[in-house]
Write a protein that holds these residues in place. Structure first.
Motif, PDB file in Angstrom:
ATOM      1  N   GLY A  15      25.844  46.826  32.884  1.00  0.00           N
ATOM      2  CA  GLY A  15      25.128  46.611  34.134  1.00  0.00           C
ATOM      3  C   GLY A  15      25.656  45.447  34.942  1.00  0.00           C
ATOM      4  O   GLY A  15      25.246  45.251  36.094  1.00  0.00           O
ATOM      5  N   GLY A  16      26.565  44.697  34.366  1.00  0.00           N
ATOM      6  CA  GLY A  16      27.116  43.527  35.034  1.00  0.00           C
ATOM      7  C   GLY A  16      28.254  43.868  35.983  1.00  0.00           C
ATOM      8  O   GLY A  16      28.599  45.037  36.187  1.00  0.00           O
ATOM      9  N   SER A  17      28.818  42.817  36.564  1.00  0.00           N
ATOM     10  CA  SER A  17      29.899  42.950  37.539  1.00  0.00           C
ATOM     11  C   SER A  17      31.100  42.109  37.119  1.00  0.00           C
ATOM     12  O   SER A  17      30.958  41.114  36.402  1.00  0.00           O
ATOM     13  CB  SER A  17      29.423  42.516  38.922  1.00  0.00           C
ATOM     14  N   GLN A  18      32.243  42.532  37.601  1.00  0.00           N
ATOM     15  CA  GLN A  18      33.490  41.813  37.318  1.00  0.00           C
ATOM     16  C   GLN A  18      34.445  42.100  38.465  1.00  0.00           C
ATOM     17  O   GLN A  18      34.427  43.189  39.045  1.00  0.00           O
ATOM     18  CB  GLN A  18      34.094  42.328  36.004  1.00  0.00           C
ATOM     19  N   ARG A  19      35.288  41.102  38.789  1.00  0.00           N
ATOM     20  CA  ARG A  19      36.301  41.337  39.808  1.00  0.00           C
ATOM     21  C   ARG A  19      37.672  41.041  39.238  1.00  0.00           C
ATOM     22  O   ARG A  19      37.900  39.972  38.663  1.00  0.00           O
ATOM     23  CB  ARG A  19      36.069  40.476  41.048  1.00  0.00           C
ATOM     24  N   LEU A  20      38.567  41.984  39.419  1.00  0.00           N
ATOM     25  CA  LEU A  20      39.953  41.816  39.028  1.00  0.00           C
ATOM     26  C   LEU A  20      40.799  41.596  40.273  1.00  0.00           C
ATOM     27  O   LEU A  20      40.495  42.122  41.347  1.00  0.00           O
ATOM     28  CB  LEU A  20      40.463  43.059  38.289  1.00  0.00           C
ATOM     29  N   PHE A  67      32.835  51.040  41.794  1.00  0.00           N
ATOM     30  CA  PHE A  67      34.023  50.206  41.963  1.00  0.00           C
ATOM     31  C   PHE A  67      34.493  50.258  43.409  1.00  0.00           C
ATOM     32  O   PHE A  67      34.363  51.285  44.087  1.00  0.00           O
ATOM     33  CB  PHE A  67      35.165  50.702  41.072  1.00  0.00           C
ATOM     34  N   THR A  68      35.054  49.132  43.853  1.00  0.00           N
ATOM     35  CA  THR A  68      35.634  49.054  45.189  1.00  0.00           C
ATOM     36  C   THR A  68      37.005  48.413  45.113  1.00  0.00           C
ATOM     37  O   THR A  68      37.135  47.304  44.575  1.00  0.00           O
ATOM     38  CB  THR A  68      34.740  48.253  46.139  1.00  0.00           C
ATOM     39  N   VAL A  78      45.834  42.782  45.478  1.00  0.00           N
ATOM     40  CA  VAL A  78      44.868  43.870  45.413  1.00  0.00           C
ATOM     41  C   VAL A  78      43.718  43.436  44.518  1.00  0.00           C
ATOM     42  O   VAL A  78      43.925  42.707  43.546  1.00  0.00           O
ATOM     43  CB  VAL A  78      45.516  45.172  44.896  1.00  0.00           C
ATOM     44  N   TYR A  79      42.534  43.882  44.866  1.00  0.00           N
ATOM     45  CA  TYR A  79      41.322  43.532  44.131  1.00  0.00           C
ATOM     46  C   TYR A  79      40.625  44.799  43.634  1.00  0.00           C
ATOM     47  O   TYR A  79      40.747  45.866  44.231  1.00  0.00           O
ATOM     48  CB  TYR A  79      40.349  42.759  45.032  1.00  0.00           C
ATOM     49  N   LEU A  80      39.879  44.631  42.553  1.00  0.00           N
ATOM     50  CA  LEU A  80      39.011  45.701  42.084  1.00  0.00           C
ATOM     51  C   LEU A  80      37.668  45.065  41.760  1.00  0.00           C
ATOM     52  O   LEU A  80      37.544  44.325  40.784  1.00  0.00           O
ATOM     53  CB  LEU A  80      39.573  46.399  40.848  1.00  0.00           C
ATOM     54  N   GLN A  81      36.690  45.338  42.603  1.00  0.00           N
ATOM     55  CA  GLN A  81      35.332  44.860  42.369  1.00  0.00           C
ATOM     56  C   GLN A  81      34.577  45.927  41.603  1.00  0.00           C
ATOM     57  O   GLN A  81      34.487  47.069  42.063  1.00  0.00           O
ATOM     58  CB  GLN A  81      34.629  44.556  43.692  1.00  0.00           C
ATOM     59  N   MET A  82      34.046  45.540  40.446  1.00  0.00           N
ATOM     60  CA  MET A  82      33.374  46.495  39.571  1.00  0.00           C
ATOM     61  C   MET A  82      31.913  46.102  39.418  1.00  0.00           C
ATOM     62  O   MET A  82      31.607  44.940  39.091  1.00  0.00           O
ATOM     63  CB  MET A  82      34.068  46.523  38.199  1.00  0.00           C
ATOM     64  N   HIS A  83      31.032  47.047  39.678  1.00  0.00           N
ATOM     65  CA  HIS A  83      29.594  46.837  39.517  1.00  0.00           C
ATOM     66  C   HIS A  83      29.040  47.860  38.531  1.00  0.00           C
ATOM     67  O   HIS A  83      29.681  48.870  38.231  1.00  0.00           O
ATOM     68  CB  HIS A  83      28.875  46.980  40.861  1.00  0.00           C
TER      69      HIS A  83
END
Length: 120
Positions: A15-20, A67-68, A78-83
């Motif tokens: 349920g958490g978020s992470q950004r790569l 994901f965005t 480049v980014y990957l925002q994960m929710h």
């Protein structure tokens, strides 16, 4: 020579978020498509998302709406925002970029991979 360096990843609760993020450096004229892939243990590497030079995006069905992918062309990043992360998102995540070098030749380059573990 071009290098891709990934940042982010680690352990996150369901349920958490992470950004790569993934930054390219070196002999770069421009960058075409930027991709994020992932590979879970015992599974094939799969395409998670990509973004074109024009900003069009596409996502795997398994991450749509969660994901965005985005890019900063000035930073060659480049980014990957994960929710709403799920245990099944656990994998090593790799970035890939189609880089047009200063010699005007297109090559694909990969990042070193970063582990994302979703677990309580």
């Amino acid at each position: 020579q071009v290098q891709l360096l990934e940042f982010g990843g680690g352990l996150v609760q369901p349920g958490g978020s992470q950004r790569l993020s993934c930054a390219a450096s070196g002999s770069i004229f421009s960058i075409d498509t930027m991709d994020w892939y992932r590979q879970a243990p015992g599974k094939q590497r799969e395409l998670v998302a990509f973004i074109t030079s024009g900003g069009s995006t596409n996502y795997a069905d398994s991450v749509k709406g969660r994901f965005t992918i985005s890019r900063d062309n000035d930073k060659n990043t480049v980014y990957l925002q994960m929710h709403s992360l799920k245990p099944e998102d656990t994998a090593v995540y790799y970035c890939k970029m189609g880089v047009i070098t200063l010699s005007r030749v297109l090559y694909d380059y990969w990042g070193q991979g970063t582990q994302v573990t979703v677990s309580s």
